[in-house]
Design a protein around this motif. Sequence first.
Motif, mmCIF file in Angstrom:
data_model
loop_
_atom_site.group_PDB
_atom_site.id
_atom_site.type_symbol
_atom_site.label_atom_id
_atom_site.label_comp_id
_atom_site.label_asym_id
_atom_site.label_seq_id
_atom_site.Cartn_x
_atom_site.Cartn_y
_atom_site.Cartn_z
ATOM 1 N N GLY A 1 37.798 39.564 43.967
ATOM 2 C CA GLY A 1 37.674 40.111 42.731
ATOM 3 C C GLY A 1 38.395 41.275 42.457
ATOM 4 O O GLY A 1 39.446 41.415 43.040
ATOM 5 N N ARG A 2 37.312 42.316 41.611
ATOM 6 C CA ARG A 2 38.589 43.084 40.841
ATOM 7 C C ARG A 2 38.428 44.036 41.476
ATOM 8 O O ARG A 2 37.549 44.950 42.328
ATOM 9 N N VAL A 3 39.803 45.073 41.981
ATOM 10 C CA VAL A 3 40.330 46.223 42.283
ATOM 11 C C VAL A 3 39.694 47.048 41.743
ATOM 12 O O VAL A 3 39.707 47.260 39.905
ATOM 13 N N ARG A 4 39.193 48.296 42.041
ATOM 14 C CA ARG A 4 38.879 49.473 41.878
ATOM 15 C C ARG A 4 39.350 50.185 41.300
ATOM 16 O O ARG A 4 41.122 50.098 41.758
ATOM 17 N N PRO A 5 39.600 51.482 40.141
ATOM 18 C CA PRO A 5 40.620 52.526 40.100
ATOM 19 C C PRO A 5 40.571 53.070 40.952
ATOM 20 O O PRO A 5 39.391 53.823 42.044
ATOM 21 N N CYS B 1 40.425 46.206 48.594
ATOM 22 C CA CYS B 1 39.649 45.829 47.799
ATOM 23 C C CYS B 1 39.389 44.346 48.355
ATOM 24 O O CYS B 1 38.187 43.202 48.762
ATOM 25 N N LEU B 2 40.396 43.996 48.559
ATOM 26 C CA LEU B 2 39.798 42.070 49.024
ATOM 27 C C LEU B 2 39.161 41.865 50.350
ATOM 28 O O LEU B 2 38.640 41.506 50.505
ATOM 29 N N ARG B 3 39.308 43.697 51.170
ATOM 30 C CA ARG B 3 37.883 43.150 52.506
ATOM 31 C C ARG B 3 36.859 43.866 51.723
ATOM 32 O O ARG B 3 35.882 43.230 53.231
ATOM 33 N N ARG B 4 36.801 44.197 51.660
ATOM 34 C CA ARG B 4 35.609 44.765 50.998
ATOM 35 C C ARG B 4 34.994 43.509 50.267
ATOM 36 O O ARG B 4 33.516 42.865 50.078
ATOM 37 N N LYS B 5 35.205 42.468 49.401
ATOM 38 C CA LYS B 5 34.844 41.416 48.124
ATOM 39 C C LYS B 5 35.402 40.424 49.080
ATOM 40 O O LYS B 5 34.039 39.712 49.254
ATOM 41 N N LEU B 6 36.159 40.024 50.190
ATOM 42 C CA LEU B 6 35.572 39.215 51.855
ATOM 43 C C LEU B 6 34.558 39.550 52.086
ATOM 44 O O LEU B 6 33.763 38.896 52.588
ATOM 45 N N SER B 7 34.260 41.083 52.540
ATOM 46 C CA SER B 7 32.704 41.335 53.093
ATOM 47 C C SER B 7 31.619 41.231 52.425
ATOM 48 O O SER B 7 30.473 40.990 52.664
ATOM 49 N N SER B 8 31.369 41.550 51.163
ATOM 50 C CA SER B 8 30.211 40.688 50.434
ATOM 51 C C SER B 8 30.485 39.629 50.463
ATOM 52 O O SER B 8 29.168 39.370 50.353
#
Length: 214
Positions: A95-99, A106-113
């Motif tokens: 997904g999209r990288v937050r500011p 970001c990738l770890r956050r989206k994979l977790s989500s």
Amino acid sequence: MADDHSSSMAGRNVDPAHSTNVLDIYPLNHYYFASKEALPFKEETLTQRIERLKLNYNTHGLRTCVQAVLLVELSKHPHLLLLQVRNSMLKLPGGRVRPGESEIECLRRKLSSNLSAREDDSWEVGECLGMWWRPNFETVIYPFMPPDIKWPKECTKVFLVRLPESRKFIVPKNLKLLAVPLCEVHDNFKTYGPIIAGVPQLLSKFSYNTPDTD
């Protein structure tokens, strides 16, 4: 017994821990799959999406997205894990990288989500396999920066994520996690789009090894 196949990718910023050209991939039946609460999705037309992209660009500048390549073994062949949205569109997890957020965070956050029951920082994110550029707000993307474009609107980076011998995948109810053979996605732009269809080429410098785990 190891099952070897020729396989490459153009690496960038390679961590020495991930510099080997041999990928250990494990059988699909080593992984456990379950579901969790559905994720909210934006219902929008193409025009609305373009307007949203323009607003984000005017506010934050270049939009950066990250996506993950995760591989498993099935029938002695590497399979790519893809998310299916609304029983139609297929995509790599990401997904999209937050500011202010790093690409790896970001990738770890989206994979977790998308694939875990809770926030999980154990995902083994490796090297960047490739980058795609969106010169304007329309849907066309390129695996290079067109020479006449000075201000691209979006950059998508694809990272290799090495899976452990076993893992629990907990997927939102409105998504499906599919294992698709690399030979099926190769050069199949019509079905999978340019990024997914290009993954086998990005992996072409690797050989695949299925460790004997019995």
